[in-house]
Design a protein around this motif. Structure first.
Motif, PDB file in Angstrom:
ATOM      1  N   GLN A 192       3.934 -13.210   3.404  1.00 43.49           N
ATOM      2  CA  GLN A 192       2.877 -12.533   4.147  1.00 43.49           C
ATOM      3  C   GLN A 192       2.899 -11.024   3.924  1.00 43.49           C
ATOM      4  O   GLN A 192       1.849 -10.373   3.948  1.00 43.49           O
ATOM      5  CB  GLN A 192       3.010 -12.840   5.639  1.00 43.49           C
TER       6      GLN A 192
ATOM      7  N   LEU B 158      -0.405  -9.057   2.872  1.00 48.34           N
ATOM      8  CA  LEU B 158      -0.964  -7.956   3.667  1.00 48.34           C
ATOM      9  C   LEU B 158      -1.144  -6.695   2.823  1.00 48.34           C
ATOM     10  O   LEU B 158      -2.112  -5.947   3.011  1.00 48.34           O
ATOM     11  CB  LEU B 158      -0.059  -7.680   4.861  1.00 48.34           C
TER      12      LEU B 158
ATOM     13  N   VAL C 172      -4.250  -7.324   0.880  1.00 50.05           N
ATOM     14  CA  VAL C 172      -5.412  -7.218   1.768  1.00 50.05           C
ATOM     15  C   VAL C 172      -5.769  -5.757   1.995  1.00 50.05           C
ATOM     16  O   VAL C 172      -6.947  -5.373   1.960  1.00 50.05           O
ATOM     17  CB  VAL C 172      -5.125  -7.931   3.101  1.00 50.05           C
TER      18      VAL C 172
ATOM     19  N   TRP D   4      -7.560 -11.840   4.259  1.00 50.77           N
ATOM     20  CA  TRP D   4      -6.256 -12.385   4.648  1.00 50.77           C
ATOM     21  C   TRP D   4      -6.291 -13.909   4.696  1.00 50.77           C
ATOM     22  O   TRP D   4      -5.367 -14.572   4.211  1.00 50.77           O
ATOM     23  CB  TRP D   4      -5.854 -11.827   6.013  1.00 50.77           C
TER      24      TRP D   4
ATOM     25  N   SER E 208      -4.096 -16.028   2.061  1.00 49.86           N
ATOM     26  CA  SER E 208      -3.071 -16.886   2.669  1.00 49.86           C
ATOM     27  C   SER E 208      -3.295 -18.350   2.296  1.00 49.86           C
ATOM     28  O   SER E 208      -2.342 -19.081   1.992  1.00 49.86           O
ATOM     29  CB  SER E 208      -3.082 -16.726   4.186  1.00 49.86           C
TER      30      SER E 208
END
Length: 202
Positions: free
Chosen positions: A116, A120, A123, A146, A150
């Motif tokens: 993640q 991020l 993103v 996101w 993901s």
């Protein structure tokens, strides 16, 4: 996630940032960093580009291009994806974490949290690059990116794990995944038939 794993993740990110910052002492890294800053300033300092007209043709073309890209990513993950990168642990992580009193779920959460962090960062970069485009608000674009990244990352991880299981267990793995493989074959057939039907309009 376990508190020790949170501490490990925070310290790893901090040390990596400090290492990247220390590299700026070298002229080539400093020049590259300065050029990147100038590029971002030039990108956002110029005139705002005129948005494309909101026509049905533009919307359909963008939707078709996005769908083709997602299908391509999924096909690549299942066909040429690397099983070794699926939730892979580095030698240092194996040495330190595997003998520790940690459950498999905690280790899985640790790898998902590390994934993640990368998502991020991507993103933030893409939201910044697309901020000058007309359309939805910045926070909505960030949430959409996101969710998209993901989902792609989780799909690639699942595809790699399934491929690895098939390689290691052979026919036994095929028997356990008859339903999922059948659904995947039906989905692929539906996509192919839809593309064939849409060829005249394309």
């Amino acid at each position: 996630m376990n508190g020790a794993l949170v501490y490990l993740t925070v310290r790893t990110v901090r040390n990596r940032l400090r290492y990247r910052a220390s590299q700026l002492r070298r002229p080539r890294y400093l020049i590259a960093f300065a050029l990147g800053i100038l590029y971002v300033v030039g990108l956002f300092g110029g005139e705002r580009p005129r948005p494309l007209p909101e026509t049905a043709i533009v919307a359909q073309s963008a939707e078709l291009l996005g769908a083709i890209m997602l299908v391509g990513v999924a096909a690549w993950s299942w066909t040429f994806g690397s099983e070794r990168r699926a939730l892979g642990f580095s030698p240092a992580e194996v040495t330190l974490l595997f003998p520790a009193p940690l459950t498999r779920r905690a280790l899985l959460h640790y790898k998902m949290a590390r994934l993640q962090l990368v998502i991020l960062i991507n993103v933030a970069i893409w939201t910044l690059l697309l901020s000058r485009q007309a359309g939805i608000a910045g926070w909505q674009r960030a949430v959409a990116l996101w969710v998209l990244l993901s989902t792609i990352a989780l799909h690639r991880t699942a595809a790699a794990l399934v491929r690895r299981s098939l390689v290691e267990h052979g026919a036994a793995a095929l028997r356990r995944r008859v339903v999922s493989l059948t659904l995947a074959a039906v989905a692929i057939a539906g996509v192919v038939s839809g593309l064939i039907a849409a060829l005249p309009s394309l």
